[in-house]
Scaffold this motif. Structure first.
Motif, PDB file in Angstrom:
ATOM      1  N   MET A 179     -45.986 -25.273  93.788  1.00 21.03           N
ATOM      2  CA  MET A 179     -45.665 -24.825  92.430  1.00 21.03           C
ATOM      3  C   MET A 179     -46.654 -23.780  91.900  1.00 21.03           C
ATOM      4  O   MET A 179     -46.264 -22.682  91.511  1.00 21.03           O
ATOM      5  CB  MET A 179     -45.638 -26.021  91.477  1.00 21.03           C
ATOM      6  CG  MET A 179     -44.366 -26.805  91.496  1.00 21.03           C
ATOM      7  SD  MET A 179     -43.066 -25.940  90.594  1.00 21.03           S
ATOM      8  CE  MET A 179     -41.740 -27.133  90.755  1.00 21.03           C
ATOM      9  N   ILE A 180     -47.922 -24.129  91.858  1.00 28.12           N
ATOM     10  CA  ILE A 180     -48.910 -23.216  91.279  1.00 28.12           C
ATOM     11  C   ILE A 180     -49.119 -21.979  92.146  1.00 28.12           C
ATOM     12  O   ILE A 180     -49.166 -20.856  91.617  1.00 28.12           O
ATOM     13  CB  ILE A 180     -50.221 -23.967  90.982  1.00 28.12           C
ATOM     14  CG1 ILE A 180     -50.005 -24.896  89.777  1.00 28.12           C
ATOM     15  CG2 ILE A 180     -51.365 -22.992  90.701  1.00 28.12           C
ATOM     16  CD1 ILE A 180     -51.203 -25.729  89.378  1.00 28.12           C
ATOM     17  N   PRO A 181     -49.217 -22.116  93.481  1.00 24.17           N
ATOM     18  CA  PRO A 181     -49.306 -20.902  94.303  1.00 24.17           C
ATOM     19  C   PRO A 181     -48.127 -19.956  94.092  1.00 24.17           C
ATOM     20  O   PRO A 181     -48.303 -18.734  94.047  1.00 24.17           O
ATOM     21  CB  PRO A 181     -49.337 -21.457  95.732  1.00 24.17           C
ATOM     22  CG  PRO A 181     -49.957 -22.804  95.594  1.00 24.17           C
ATOM     23  CD  PRO A 181     -49.422 -23.337  94.292  1.00 24.17           C
ATOM     24  N   GLY A 182     -46.930 -20.511  93.936  1.00 20.44           N
ATOM     25  CA  GLY A 182     -45.753 -19.676  93.691  1.00 20.44           C
ATOM     26  C   GLY A 182     -45.810 -18.959  92.361  1.00 20.44           C
ATOM     27  O   GLY A 182     -45.386 -17.806  92.231  1.00 20.44           O
ATOM     28  N   LEU A 183     -46.347 -19.651  91.340  1.00 27.10           N
ATOM     29  CA  LEU A 183     -46.513 -19.027  90.029  1.00 27.10           C
ATOM     30  C   LEU A 183     -47.504 -17.877  90.110  1.00 27.10           C
ATOM     31  O   LEU A 183     -47.264 -16.785  89.571  1.00 27.10           O
ATOM     32  CB  LEU A 183     -46.987 -20.070  89.012  1.00 27.10           C
ATOM     33  CG  LEU A 183     -47.230 -19.579  87.582  1.00 27.10           C
ATOM     34  CD1 LEU A 183     -45.930 -19.109  86.940  1.00 27.10           C
ATOM     35  CD2 LEU A 183     -47.869 -20.687  86.736  1.00 27.10           C
ATOM     36  N   GLN A 184     -48.609 -18.119  90.789  1.00 23.27           N
ATOM     37  CA  GLN A 184     -49.631 -17.078  90.923  1.00 23.27           C
ATOM     38  C   GLN A 184     -49.130 -15.889  91.732  1.00 23.27           C
ATOM     39  O   GLN A 184     -49.555 -14.760  91.506  1.00 23.27           O
ATOM     40  CB  GLN A 184     -50.885 -17.674  91.553  1.00 23.27           C
ATOM     41  CG  GLN A 184     -51.594 -18.682  90.655  1.00 23.27           C
ATOM     42  CD  GLN A 184     -52.735 -19.380  91.338  1.00 23.27           C
ATOM     43  OE1 GLN A 184     -52.640 -19.777  92.492  1.00 23.27           O
ATOM     44  NE2 GLN A 184     -53.851 -19.534  90.635  1.00 23.27           N
ATOM     45  N   ALA A 185     -48.215 -16.156  92.664  1.00 25.71           N
ATOM     46  CA  ALA A 185     -47.644 -15.083  93.480  1.00 25.71           C
ATOM     47  C   ALA A 185     -46.482 -14.376  92.779  1.00 25.71           C
ATOM     48  O   ALA A 185     -45.841 -13.501  93.359  1.00 25.71           O
ATOM     49  CB  ALA A 185     -47.167 -15.646  94.814  1.00 25.71           C
ATOM     50  N   LYS A 186     -46.195 -14.780  91.533  1.00 26.51           N
ATOM     51  CA  LYS A 186     -45.150 -14.172  90.698  1.00 26.51           C
ATOM     52  C   LYS A 186     -43.741 -14.371  91.261  1.00 26.51           C
ATOM     53  O   LYS A 186     -42.864 -13.530  91.081  1.00 26.51           O
ATOM     54  CB  LYS A 186     -45.429 -12.678  90.466  1.00 26.51           C
ATOM     55  CG  LYS A 186     -46.743 -12.436  89.735  1.00 26.51           C
ATOM     56  CD  LYS A 186     -46.944 -10.957  89.409  1.00 26.51           C
ATOM     57  CE  LYS A 186     -48.247 -10.752  88.630  1.00 26.51           C
ATOM     58  NZ  LYS A 186     -48.467  -9.333  88.278  1.00 26.51           N
ATOM     59  N   LYS A 187     -43.520 -15.508  91.937  1.00 32.63           N
ATOM     60  CA  LYS A 187     -42.178 -15.849  92.392  1.00 32.63           C
ATOM     61  C   LYS A 187     -41.309 -16.261  91.211  1.00 32.63           C
ATOM     62  O   LYS A 187     -40.086 -16.223  91.281  1.00 32.63           O
ATOM     63  CB  LYS A 187     -42.238 -16.985  93.406  1.00 32.63           C
ATOM     64  CG  LYS A 187     -42.820 -16.603  94.762  1.00 32.63           C
ATOM     65  CD  LYS A 187     -42.966 -17.811  95.673  1.00 32.63           C
ATOM     66  CE  LYS A 187     -41.650 -18.503  95.955  1.00 32.63           C
ATOM     67  NZ  LYS A 187     -41.830 -19.660  96.876  1.00 32.63           N
ATOM     68  N   TYR A 188     -41.943 -16.688  90.126  1.00 33.31           N
ATOM     69  CA  TYR A 188     -41.252 -17.072  88.900  1.00 33.31           C
ATOM     70  C   TYR A 188     -42.215 -16.886  87.740  1.00 33.31           C
ATOM     71  O   TYR A 188     -43.403 -16.590  87.939  1.00 33.31           O
ATOM     72  CB  TYR A 188     -40.750 -18.525  88.982  1.00 33.31           C
ATOM     73  CG  TYR A 188     -41.585 -19.430  89.859  1.00 33.31           C
ATOM     74  CD1 TYR A 188     -42.784 -19.987  89.419  1.00 33.31           C
ATOM     75  CD2 TYR A 188     -41.187 -19.721  91.152  1.00 33.31           C
ATOM     76  CE1 TYR A 188     -43.552 -20.806  90.228  1.00 33.31           C
ATOM     77  CE2 TYR A 188     -41.944 -20.544  91.987  1.00 33.31           C
ATOM     78  CZ  TYR A 188     -43.128 -21.080  91.516  1.00 33.31           C
ATOM     79  OH  TYR A 188     -43.886 -21.884  92.321  1.00 33.31           O
ATOM     80  N   ASP A 189     -41.689 -17.026  86.532  1.00 34.26           N
ATOM     81  CA  ASP A 189     -42.479 -16.743  85.331  1.00 34.26           C
ATOM     82  C   ASP A 189     -43.216 -17.963  84.795  1.00 34.26           C
ATOM     83  O   ASP A 189     -44.331 -17.843  84.274  1.00 34.26           O
ATOM     84  CB  ASP A 189     -41.572 -16.187  84.228  1.00 34.26           C
ATOM     85  CG  ASP A 189     -40.839 -14.941  84.668  1.00 34.26           C
ATOM     86  OD1 ASP A 189     -41.512 -14.001  85.126  1.00 34.26           O
ATOM     87  OD2 ASP A 189     -39.587 -14.920  84.576  1.00 34.26           O
ATOM     88  N   VAL A 190     -42.565 -19.122  84.882  1.00 35.93           N
ATOM     89  CA  VAL A 190     -43.140 -20.349  84.318  1.00 35.93           C
ATOM     90  C   VAL A 190     -42.748 -21.531  85.189  1.00 35.93           C
ATOM     91  O   VAL A 190     -41.845 -21.444  86.025  1.00 35.93           O
ATOM     92  CB  VAL A 190     -42.644 -20.605  82.868  1.00 35.93           C
ATOM     93  CG1 VAL A 190     -43.112 -19.516  81.917  1.00 35.93           C
ATOM     94  CG2 VAL A 190     -41.119 -20.748  82.832  1.00 35.93           C
ATOM     95  N   ILE A 191     -43.439 -22.645  84.971  1.00 34.87           N
ATOM     96  CA  ILE A 191     -43.077 -23.925  85.585  1.00 34.87           C
ATOM     97  C   ILE A 191     -42.691 -24.878  84.461  1.00 34.87           C
ATOM     98  O   ILE A 191     -43.483 -25.119  83.547  1.00 34.87           O
ATOM     99  CB  ILE A 191     -44.255 -24.536  86.376  1.00 34.87           C
ATOM    100  CG1 ILE A 191     -44.701 -23.589  87.502  1.00 34.87           C
ATOM    101  CG2 ILE A 191     -43.878 -25.902  86.944  1.00 34.87           C
ATOM    102  CD1 ILE A 191     -46.030 -23.992  88.124  1.00 34.87           C
ATOM    103  N   ILE A 192     -41.458 -25.380  84.505  1.00 37.48           N
ATOM    104  CA  ILE A 192     -41.025 -26.407  83.552  1.00 37.48           C
ATOM    105  C   ILE A 192     -40.494 -27.556  84.386  1.00 37.48           C
ATOM    106  O   ILE A 192     -39.288 -27.677  84.623  1.00 37.48           O
ATOM    107  CB  ILE A 192     -39.976 -25.883  82.549  1.00 37.48           C
ATOM    108  CG1 ILE A 192     -40.471 -24.608  81.853  1.00 37.48           C
ATOM    109  CG2 ILE A 192     -39.660 -26.952  81.497  1.00 37.48           C
ATOM    110  CD1 ILE A 192     -39.508 -24.020  80.846  1.00 37.48           C
ATOM    111  N   SER A 193     -41.411 -28.369  84.893  1.00 33.43           N
ATOM    112  CA  SER A 193     -41.045 -29.389  85.865  1.00 33.43           C
ATOM    113  C   SER A 193     -41.996 -30.580  85.800  1.00 33.43           C
ATOM    114  O   SER A 193     -42.526 -31.014  86.818  1.00 33.43           O
ATOM    115  CB  SER A 193     -41.030 -28.772  87.279  1.00 33.43           C
ATOM    116  OG  SER A 193     -40.381 -29.598  88.200  1.00 33.43           O
ATOM    117  N   SER A 194     -42.183 -31.089  84.585  1.00 24.42           N
ATOM    118  CA  SER A 194     -43.027 -32.280  84.394  1.00 24.42           C
ATOM    119  C   SER A 194     -44.445 -32.094  84.911  1.00 24.42           C
ATOM    120  O   SER A 194     -45.043 -33.038  85.442  1.00 24.42           O
ATOM    121  CB  SER A 194     -42.382 -33.511  85.059  1.00 24.42           C
ATOM    122  OG  SER A 194     -41.180 -33.855  84.433  1.00 24.42           O
TER     123      SER A 194
END
Length: 259
Positions: free
Chosen positions: A76-91
């Motif tokens: 989750m966090i590596p993907g966010l940092q790599a800009k695969k998505y904008d935010v994490i909304i997953s508990s």
């Protein structure tokens, strides 16, 4: 010639602004769809759950469209940092460790974690799980607690990439129990036929440093405007009744917890 050039530049600028505005219509949201009732898949394959409905309500407030990106939890966090998505909304709980690498909004719910074992098991603390195999979600706060408290007491902590394999292995006897979010494991396992031989054996586990301040929206650092938009949206859906309507769809209590 100068006039033509000026008109061309103005048109290009307008196209650039239009393209930027169009791009802002979507908000790419990472979700792990193995966390019922917060995130799961319908038979159609569409994402569903409390987090999904909250995300869509937040997107409606900020006038953007949620586009859900399925992601396994430990990425989750590596993907966010790599800009695969904008935010994490997953508990995802806001914790000190996570807040060092990503930013968080205010919470949108807060529930606790508990230990689940076969009915009748006498849990008196971590030492009572010595020699037991305990399944946890990899890279979760429950895994961190189990490694900090159960492993030193002699338990065998086994990490999994998703929650469903934990439940399968508990039922097959390959695991003795689990540490999990109390709401997630209640709705995803204990209230189902396959979970009838198991129960909570502990009270809510306490360690604020590990469990954090509640589930929040994670975003990359350095985005104060987006963070303010998201915080304002959370406050708005709490105030206008949308949050309660969503919560009532899934729970018989207010998952927001105390302010």
């Amino acid at each position: 010639m100068k006039k033509v050039l000026a008109v061309t530049l103005a048109a290009c600028a307008l196209m650039g602004l239009s393209a930027k505005a169009f791009a802002q219509q979507d908000l790419k949201v990472a979700v792990d769809l193995s966390y019922e009732p917060f995130t799961y898949k319908l038979p159609s394959g569409q994402p569903a759950g409390f987090d999904i409905d909250i995300a869509n309500a937040v997107c409606e407030q900020i006038k953007r469209k949620c586009v859900f990106v399925e992601q396994v939890w430990d990425g989750m966090i590596p993907g966010l940092q790599a800009k695969k998505y904008d935010v994490i909304i997953s508990s995802m709980a806001k914790t000190e460790d996570r807040a060092r690498v990503v930013d968080f909004t205010n919470k949108y719910y807060h529930t606790g974690a508990r230990v689940v074992m076969p009915k009748g098991f006498k849990y008196t603390g971590p030492e009572s799980l010595k020699g037991k195999k305990i399944g946890v979600l990899k890279a979760s706060i429950q895994e961190k607690w189990a490694l900090a408290y159960l492993k030193p007491a002699g338990a065998d902590v086994v990490s999994y990439p998703g929650r469903d394999p934990v439940y399968l292995d508990i039922n097959s006897g390959r695991l003795d129990g689990s540490v999990a979010d109390s709401v997630e494991i209640a709705y995803g396992f204990l209230k189902k036929p396959e979970g009838q031989k198991f129960e909570f054996v502990s009270d809510t586990l306490v360690d604020k440093k590990i469990f954090g301040e509640g589930a929040s929206i994670a975003l990359r650092k350095g985005q104060p405007e987006l963070k303010k938009e998201l915080n304002d949206a959370i406050a708005a859906i709490r105030a206008n009744g949308t949050y309660k309507k969503i919560a009532d769809k899934y729970f018989d209590f207010d998952p927001y917890g105390k302010d």
